[in-house]
Scaffold this motif. Structure first.
Motif, PDB file in Angstrom:
ATOM      1  N   LEU A 533       0.783  -1.225  -0.176  1.00 24.23           N
ATOM      2  CA  LEU A 533      -0.144  -0.024  -0.076  1.00 24.23           C
ATOM      3  C   LEU A 533       0.994   1.319  -0.021  1.00 24.23           C
ATOM      4  CD1 LEU A 533      -2.728   1.464   0.494  1.00 24.23           C
ATOM      5  CD2 LEU A 533      -2.275   1.394   2.803  1.00 24.23           C
ATOM      6  N   ALA A 534       1.740   1.268   0.910  1.00 21.84           N
ATOM      7  CA  ALA A 534       2.872   2.562   0.974  1.00 21.84           C
ATOM      8  C   ALA A 534       3.414   2.825  -0.251  1.00 21.84           C
ATOM      9  CB  ALA A 534       3.568   2.210   2.017  1.00 21.84           C
ATOM     10  N   HIS A 535       4.080   1.752  -0.828  1.00 23.45           N
ATOM     11  CA  HIS A 535       4.719   1.794  -2.123  1.00 23.45           C
ATOM     12  C   HIS A 535       3.877   2.343  -3.152  1.00 23.45           C
ATOM     13  CE1 HIS A 535       8.204  -1.141  -0.765  1.00 23.45           C
ATOM     14  NE2 HIS A 535       8.072   0.108  -0.222  1.00 23.45           N
ATOM     15  N   ASN A 536       2.495   1.977  -3.184  1.00 23.64           N
ATOM     16  CA  ASN A 536       1.626   2.465  -4.129  1.00 23.64           C
ATOM     17  C   ASN A 536       1.386   4.001  -4.166  1.00 23.64           C
ATOM     18  OD1 ASN A 536       1.050   0.238  -5.451  1.00 23.64           O
ATOM     19  ND2 ASN A 536      -0.774  -0.339  -4.208  1.00 23.64           N
ATOM     20  N   PHE A 537       1.781   4.387  -3.105  1.00 23.53           N
ATOM     21  CA  PHE A 537       1.654   5.928  -2.772  1.00 23.53           C
ATOM     22  C   PHE A 537       3.132   6.480  -2.626  1.00 23.53           C
ATOM     23  CE2 PHE A 537      -2.381   4.661  -0.581  1.00 23.53           C
ATOM     24  CZ  PHE A 537      -3.224   5.508  -1.552  1.00 23.53           C
ATOM     25  N   LYS A 538       4.164   5.820  -3.096  1.00 22.49           N
ATOM     26  CA  LYS A 538       5.578   5.969  -3.078  1.00 22.49           C
ATOM     27  C   LYS A 538       5.974   6.554  -1.998  1.00 22.49           C
ATOM     28  CE  LYS A 538       5.743   7.033  -8.247  1.00 22.49           C
ATOM     29  NZ  LYS A 538       4.465   6.407  -8.317  1.00 22.49           N
ATOM     30  N   LEU A 539       5.834   6.080  -0.824  1.00 24.19           N
ATOM     31  CA  LEU A 539       5.871   6.300   0.607  1.00 24.19           C
ATOM     32  C   LEU A 539       6.781   5.388   1.134  1.00 24.19           C
ATOM     33  CD1 LEU A 539       2.587   7.253   2.234  1.00 24.19           C
ATOM     34  CD2 LEU A 539       4.192   8.817   1.609  1.00 24.19           C
ATOM     35  N   PRO A 540       8.181   5.439   1.558  1.00 20.42           N
ATOM     36  CA  PRO A 540       9.260   4.719   2.191  1.00 20.42           C
ATOM     37  C   PRO A 540       8.479   4.006   3.616  1.00 20.42           C
ATOM     38  CG  PRO A 540       9.804   6.979   2.459  1.00 20.42           C
ATOM     39  CD  PRO A 540       8.729   6.977   1.611  1.00 20.42           C
ATOM     40  N   ILE A 541       8.900   2.940   4.049  1.00 21.12           N
ATOM     41  CA  ILE A 541       8.501   2.461   5.318  1.00 21.12           C
ATOM     42  C   ILE A 541       9.634   2.183   6.187  1.00 21.12           C
ATOM     43  CG2 ILE A 541       7.760   0.187   6.091  1.00 21.12           C
ATOM     44  CD1 ILE A 541       5.436   1.347   4.507  1.00 21.12           C
ATOM     45  N   VAL A 542       9.202   2.391   7.555  1.00 23.34           N
ATOM     46  CA  VAL A 542      10.098   2.056   8.773  1.00 23.34           C
ATOM     47  C   VAL A 542       9.314   1.108   9.526  1.00 23.34           C
ATOM     48  CG1 VAL A 542      11.174   2.875  10.914  1.00 23.34           C
ATOM     49  CG2 VAL A 542      10.978   4.378   8.740  1.00 23.34           C
ATOM     50  N   ALA A 543      10.106  -0.205   9.847  1.00 23.30           N
ATOM     51  CA  ALA A 543       9.413  -1.086  10.540  1.00 23.30           C
ATOM     52  C   ALA A 543       9.885  -0.961  12.131  1.00 23.30           C
ATOM     53  CB  ALA A 543       9.706  -2.451  10.229  1.00 23.30           C
ATOM     54  N   GLU A 544       9.336  -0.994  12.896  1.00 28.90           N
ATOM     55  CA  GLU A 544       9.576  -0.645  14.318  1.00 28.90           C
ATOM     56  C   GLU A 544       9.684  -2.018  15.163  1.00 28.90           C
ATOM     57  OE1 GLU A 544       7.840   3.582  16.008  1.00 28.90           O
ATOM     58  OE2 GLU A 544       6.409   1.948  15.626  1.00 28.90           O
ATOM     59  N   TRP A 545      10.375  -2.032  16.112  1.00 29.61           N
ATOM     60  CA  TRP A 545      10.532  -3.205  17.010  1.00 29.61           C
ATOM     61  C   TRP A 545      11.444  -4.231  16.547  1.00 29.61           C
ATOM     62  CZ3 TRP A 545       5.552  -4.173  20.359  1.00 29.61           C
ATOM     63  CH2 TRP A 545       4.933  -3.105  20.786  1.00 29.61           C
ATOM     64  N   VAL A 546      11.978  -3.919  15.458  1.00 29.20           N
ATOM     65  CA  VAL A 546      13.055  -5.191  14.895  1.00 29.20           C
ATOM     66  C   VAL A 546      13.880  -5.788  16.092  1.00 29.20           C
ATOM     67  CG1 VAL A 546      14.643  -5.669  13.170  1.00 29.20           C
ATOM     68  CG2 VAL A 546      12.809  -3.838  12.837  1.00 29.20           C
ATOM     69  N   GLY A 547      13.756  -7.259  16.330  1.00 30.01           N
ATOM     70  CA  GLY A 547      14.496  -7.719  17.201  1.00 30.01           C
ATOM     71  C   GLY A 547      15.467  -8.788  16.985  1.00 30.01           C
ATOM     72  N   SER A 548      15.855  -9.137  15.784  1.00 29.85           N
ATOM     73  CA  SER A 548      16.601 -10.226  15.364  1.00 29.85           C
ATOM     74  C   SER A 548      17.200 -10.240  13.669  1.00 29.85           C
ATOM     75  CB  SER A 548      15.822 -11.433  15.427  1.00 29.85           C
ATOM     76  OG  SER A 548      14.985 -11.636  14.500  1.00 29.85           O
TER      77      SER A 548
END
Length: 589
Positions: A533-548
């Motif tokens: 969805l975000a890429h369709n709007f050309k929006l970069p993504i941040v993923a939180e709580w990455v643990g490994s």
């Protein structure tokens, strides 16, 4: 007539009348005084108390509403016209304000109603002096009268406004609290039971939107009237605030409290309120408190009733809750109070600070920015994380103060570290506060270079629930050169269609969807969907709580551009002088 009054004054007061002496040479002055008094709306008189005769200055009869002075020429006739609740004659009224005549007479000031020849009553202000005979008893009096209907009406109106609610005619908040205090004190002294109900119209906002504020006011009036009709004569009904009413019940045990509350709610539920628009349906919710069992003061009774009402509203419409003590609730309240005191002290003592957590590129591990995380520094130097106090600050209305302080600290960090990029969280309540936005705009205009290195994060709930206000907020900051990010995306009222209207620069996937990502197929599907969805709007993504490292690899494969979490870098209290990349080897991840 003025000379007649002057002659009577001399004859009846003699040497005693030092303060009010009128000589033969001053007859002209008496004419002047009488004329001046008449011009001011006053009429002078002399009353021979012994004979009962009353002499009036010119125009006295006409001013008091009589056709001729003969109609009020004696005290007996005049006093018969006085409207008095206790039936006292004017001599009694003067005597009640008695003193001792030491030669200059005794001042008196009275107020009473008198009925004119046409039956109209007027309020009279009667001021003057009475003089004593050799035995010290009232012998004569001189004074002036004034019709004070207008002033008395104003005083009555002010007195009514201080006691009654202007819209409903019920007791207002102040008088309701006084009645509650009187009933509570009586219950304590007599060791009896009483009660207090706080009732609120459930659907008033919907009525406002559907019918308009005028009809909503009619509903409030109708509800108040119905509550008053159902209450006993000894009970007190008042309007506490906008849609809330208070009901004070004397001699009321718990069984009667339940019966009264159910009857009150049923009376509104079962029959619509008549308005000029037609019948309007309404319901009530109620919070009830037994007195003095569950409240020993007015403040405690109101607080407990509000608390019970809040619980009733959370259940459903047309519900009531009777307050009962709870140790857990008291401990929570005490904890909130302690946290509030600590927050205020920390703000005043500059112990609110920031921690900085890196956000890195999923491909290279390069640190692209740091998120500002608010912290509280205790006196012993230990650091308290935001989760321990921010929720309470939001609940108690202190979050705005924290957001202002976080803004100041973030801007200071940007000035101190010219190569750093920061992201700053702002609560939904603060984002809608024009003062916060105006302050940030003013500070960024002082130094335009700061804006390009600042990203402001707003929550998805705030951004999409208040779409118009959010769009204006975003536009203002983007025009200054800031970037905007939607935080906690996917956790609230996700509306894909509205994303394009906000023109944000970044989307942060809520960490709850990243947690246990490797084992949770639903989370994997949801993250892939959000990324697409975000890429369709050309929006970069941040993923939180990455643990490994495995989560890093999976998120990178999904197309997530940026990562944040303890695995990639814990929050630090001090930014490093040189910011290059995360310590994590992204090639192995």
């Amino acid at each position: 007539m003025a000379r007649k009054i002057a002659s009577d004054i001399r004859a009846h007061t003699g040497a005693k009348m030092r303060a009010a002496d009128v000589s033969t040479d001053s007859i002209g002055n008496v004419d002047l005084i009488s004329t001046a008094a008449s011009a001011l709306g006053d009429v002078a008189y002399h009353w021979d108390i012994k004979s009962g005769n009353v002499h009036w200055a010119d125009g006295g009869a006409r001013m008091l509403g009589f056709d001729a002075v003969d109609e009020i020429s004696t005290e007996a006739i005049y006093s018969a016209r006085i409207v008095s609740q206790n039936g006292s004659c004017r001599l009694d009224l003067i005597s009640e304000a008695s003193g001792t005549d030491m030669g200059g007479g005794v001042l008196f000031e009275l107020e009473y109603q008198i009925k004119g020849a046409d039956g109209t009553c007027h309020w009279i202000e009667d001021r003057g002096r009475w003089f004593a005979d050799e035995d010290g008893l009232p012998k004569s009096a001189v004074g002036v009268l004034r019709v004070v209907d207008g002033r008395h009406d104003r005083d009555d109106k002010l007195a009514r406004l201080s006691t009654y609610d202007d819209l409903t005619g019920l007791y207002n908040r102040r008088r309701l609290k006084e009645a509650l205090e009187e009933t509570l004190n009586a219950a304590i002294s007599r060791r009896s039971s009483s009660a207090f109900l706080m009732l609120a119209v459930d659907n008033l906002s919907m009525i406002n939107e559907s019918y308009g504020f005028d009809i909503a006011d009619e509903v409030i009036v109708g509800v108040g009237q119905r509550l008053r009709d159902l209450a006993r004569r000894v009970d007190v009904v008042g309007r506490y605030s906008g849609n809330k009413f208070g009901l004070v019940l004397g001699n009321c045990d718990k069984d009667r409290l339940v019966a009264v509350t159910e009857r009150m709610l049923a009376s509104i539920r079962d029959q619509a309120i008549k308005t000029s628009h037609g019948p309007v349906a309404a319901t009530l919710s109620a919070g009830c408190v037994s007195l003095p069992a569950h409240a020993q003061s007015v403040e405690q009774a109101l607080s407990n009733a509000e608390e019970a009402l809040t619980v009733a509203k959370q259940m459903q419409r047309d519900s009531y809750v009777i307050f009962s003590p709870s140790r857990d609730r008291e401990r929570l309240r005490q904890h909130n109070m302690n946290v509030t005191d600590e927050l205020v002290s920390a703000l005043n003592e500059r112990r609110i600070t920031l921690a900085f957590q890196p956000i890195v590129s999923s491909m290279t591990g390069e640190v692209v920015m740091h998120e500002c995380l608010i912290r509280l520094k205790q006196h012993d130097g230990s650091i308290v994380a935001a989760g321990n106090f921010v929720p309470i600050a939001e609940k108690l209305g202190l979050i705005g103060l924290l957001d202002f302080r976080a803004m100041e600290l973030a801007l200071d960090a940007l000035r101190k570290y010219p190569d750093v990029n920061l992201s700053l969280n702002v609560s939904g309540r603060t984002a809608s506060d024009p003062m916060w936005l105006d302050t940030l705009v003013a500070k960024l205009r002082e130094d335009h270079s700061l804006a390009a290195r600042l990203t402001v994060e707003i929550t998805e709930t705030m951004a999409l629930h208040e779409i118009e206000g959010s769009a204006e907020f975003v536009k203002t900051l983007r025009d200054l050169g800031c970037q905007l990010a939607i935080d906690d995306f996917g956790a609230g009222y996700t509306s894909f269609r509205n994303l394009k209207h906000l023109e944000v620069d970044l989307v942060k996937i809520d960490g709850s969807f990243v947690k246990d990502l490797l084992n949770n197929k639903d989370n994997q599907f949801f993250v892939r969907t959000l990324v697409e969805l975000a890429h369709n709007f050309k929006l970069p993504i941040v993923a939180e709580w990455v643990g490994s490292a495995e989560e890093v690899s999976m998120l990178r494969d999904f197309g997530v551009e940026y990562l944040q979490g303890f695995f990639l870098g814990e929050p630090v209290m001090q930014l490093p002088d040189t910011i290059v990349r995360s310590d994590v080897d992204m090639k192995r991840a």
